[in-house]
Scaffold this active site. Structure first.
Site, PDB file in Angstrom:
ATOM      1  N   SER A  25       0.847  -1.201   0.000  1.00  0.00           N
ATOM      2  CA  SER A  25       0.000   0.000   0.000  1.00  0.00           C
ATOM      3  C   SER A  25       0.874   1.240   0.000  1.00  0.00           C
ATOM      4  CB  SER A  25      -0.902   0.007   1.238  1.00  0.00           C
ATOM      5  OG  SER A  25      -1.418   1.312   1.426  1.00  0.00           O
ATOM      6  N   HIS A  27      -0.665  -1.630  -4.103  1.00  0.00           N
ATOM      7  CA  HIS A  27      -2.033  -1.407  -3.617  1.00  0.00           C
ATOM      8  C   HIS A  27      -2.260   0.104  -3.577  1.00  0.00           C
ATOM      9  CE1 HIS A  27      -5.561  -2.623  -1.138  1.00  0.00           C
ATOM     10  NE2 HIS A  27      -5.333  -1.492  -0.493  1.00  0.00           N
ATOM     11  N   ASP A  50      -4.671   3.048  -2.731  1.00  0.00           N
ATOM     12  CA  ASP A  50      -5.832   3.350  -1.883  1.00  0.00           C
ATOM     13  C   ASP A  50      -6.488   4.678  -2.256  1.00  0.00           C
ATOM     14  OD1 ASP A  50      -6.057   1.229   0.129  1.00  0.00           O
ATOM     15  OD2 ASP A  50      -4.073   1.867   0.776  1.00  0.00           O
ATOM     16  N   MET A  83      -9.454   7.361  -1.706  1.00  0.00           N
ATOM     17  CA  MET A  83     -10.440   7.769  -0.692  1.00  0.00           C
ATOM     18  C   MET A  83     -11.127   9.058  -1.105  1.00  0.00           C
ATOM     19  SD  MET A  83      -8.160   7.170   2.680  1.00  0.00           S
ATOM     20  CE  MET A  83      -7.261   5.646   2.930  1.00  0.00           C
ATOM     21  N   HIS A 120      -7.761   0.009  -4.766  1.00  0.00           N
ATOM     22  CA  HIS A 120      -8.755  -0.181  -3.701  1.00  0.00           C
ATOM     23  C   HIS A 120      -9.600   1.084  -3.601  1.00  0.00           C
ATOM     24  CE1 HIS A 120      -9.424  -0.826   0.941  1.00  0.00           C
ATOM     25  NE2 HIS A 120     -10.540  -0.923   0.246  1.00  0.00           N
ATOM     26  N   MET A 158     -12.145   3.259  -2.044  1.00  0.00           N
ATOM     27  CA  MET A 158     -12.947   3.538  -0.839  1.00  0.00           C
ATOM     28  C   MET A 158     -13.759   4.788  -1.155  1.00  0.00           C
ATOM     29  SD  MET A 158      -9.959   2.679   1.886  1.00  0.00           S
ATOM     30  CE  MET A 158      -8.683   2.862   0.653  1.00  0.00           C
ATOM     31  N   MET A 204     -11.210  -6.425   5.120  1.00  0.00           N
ATOM     32  CA  MET A 204     -10.579  -5.295   5.805  1.00  0.00           C
ATOM     33  C   MET A 204     -10.369  -5.653   7.277  1.00  0.00           C
ATOM     34  SD  MET A 204      -9.966  -3.013   3.581  1.00  0.00           S
ATOM     35  CE  MET A 204      -9.315  -1.807   4.746  1.00  0.00           C
ATOM     36  N   ASP A 252      -6.249  -6.476   4.648  1.00  0.00           N
ATOM     37  CA  ASP A 252      -5.712  -5.115   4.543  1.00  0.00           C
ATOM     38  C   ASP A 252      -5.923  -4.342   5.837  1.00  0.00           C
ATOM     39  OD1 ASP A 252      -4.968  -2.575   3.695  1.00  0.00           O
ATOM     40  OD2 ASP A 252      -6.633  -2.318   2.292  1.00  0.00           O
TER      41      ASP A 252
END
Ligand code: DX5
Ligand code: ZN
Length: 220
Positions: free
Chosen positions: A7, A32, A34, A36, A66, A68, A137, A175
Site C-alpha cells: 500500500s 495497492h 488506496d 479515498m 482499492h 474507498m 478489511m 488489509d
C-alpha cells in the site's frame, strides 16, 4: 507462498514512483493503490492523475486499486484507462454490485470486492465466482497504521472454507495492521494468500528486507 501487495498510502509522495519501483524490485507482487473520497471514508488520498503517472513510470507493474469511494460504478472506465489491473470496490458502497462487477469485467480488468470489519463476510458470497480478489478489511478503512481487528482471522477462515466448498481458489486478501511478526502469519494460517501492507514496509528501517521477510512467510 502468499503474495504481497504494498500500500502506497505510507510512501513518500514526493518520490512515489521510486518508492514503488524499490518495493517491486525487492519482490513485492503488486502495488495497492488506496483511493479515498472523504465521503465513504473520513479521509482523502489520491486518484486518477496519480495512477496515470505511476502507470507511465511503471508500465509492467500490477496495480491493485482499492476504491474507498461512494459511487464506484461512475469511475470504472477512468480507473481502467488510468492503468488499474484490478479494481476492488466495497460491498457497503454499492447497491448495484452485479452491475459494477460486470462493468469492471467488460473493460478487461480484474475484479475485487472488499468487506469492512463490521460487515459479515457472507456479504461477498453471492459474488464469489466472479472475483479475482476478495478483500477482508482488518481495520476500518480510511487511515494507514491502525490496529488489526481481532475478528479478522475468523472471517478469513469462513471465507476460505466457502471457497474450498465451491472448488475455487481466488486471492483472499487482508488489509490493515498487517505486520511481519504477528498478524501476517496469523492471516496466512487463517486462509489469506494476498497480504496488503503499508506502514510495515514504508516505516521499516530497511524496506527491501521487509519485503523479503513478508515473502518468506509460510503457511504452518
Ligand atoms: C486503509 C487502507 C490500507 C492501509 C494499510 O484504509 O485501505 O490499505 O494503507 O495500511 P497499514 O498497512 O499501515 O495498516
Ligand atoms: Zn487498502
Amino acid at each position: 507462498m502468499s503474495k504481497l501487495s504494498v500500500s502506497v498510502l505510507s510512501a513518500d509522495f514526493s518520490k512515489l514512483g521510486a518508492d514503488c519501483r524499490e518495493v517491486l524490485d525487492a519482490g513485492a507482487d503488486m502495488i495497492h493503490f488506496d483511493v479515498m473520497d472523504g465521503h465513504f471514508v473520513d479521509n482523502l488520498s489520491f486518484g486518477l492523475p496519480v495512477l496515470k503517472s505511476l502507470r507511465k513510470a511503471l508500465p509492467d507493474a500490477y496495480f491493485d486499486v482499492h476504491l474507498m469511494i461512494t459511487s464506484p460504478l461512475e469511475f470504472i472506465m477512468e480507473f481502467v484507462e488510468a492503468g488499474a489491473n484490478c479494481i476492488t470496490f466495497h460491498v457497503e458502497a454499492s447497491n448495484s454490485i452485479r452491475c459494477t462487477v460486470a462493468a469492471i469485467k467488460a473493460f478487461g480488468c480484474d475484479v475485487g470486492l472488499a468487506v469492512n470489519p463490521n460487515t459479515p463476510v457472507e456479504a461477498v458470497f453471492p459474488f464469489l465466482y466472479d472475483l479475482t480478489i476478495i478483500l477482508v478489511m482488518s481495520v476500518k478503512p480510511g487511515h494507514a497504521g491502525q490496529k488489526f481487528h481481532p475478528q479478522t482471522p475468523i472471517k478469513l477462515r469462513k471465507l476460505k472454507a466457502e471457497c474450498v466448498k465451491r472448488g475455487i481458489d481466488p486471492l483472499i486478501s487482508v488489509d490493515g495492521g498487517i505486520k511481519i511478526e504477528n498478524t501476517a502469519p496469523l492471516c496466512i494460517d487463517s486462509g489469506a494468500n494476498l497480504l496488503v501492507a503499508g506502514s510495515a514496509i514504508f516505516d521499516a528501517p530497511d524496506r527491501v528486507e521487509a519485503v523479503h521477510a513478508f515473502k518468506a512467510l509460510k503457511k504452518n
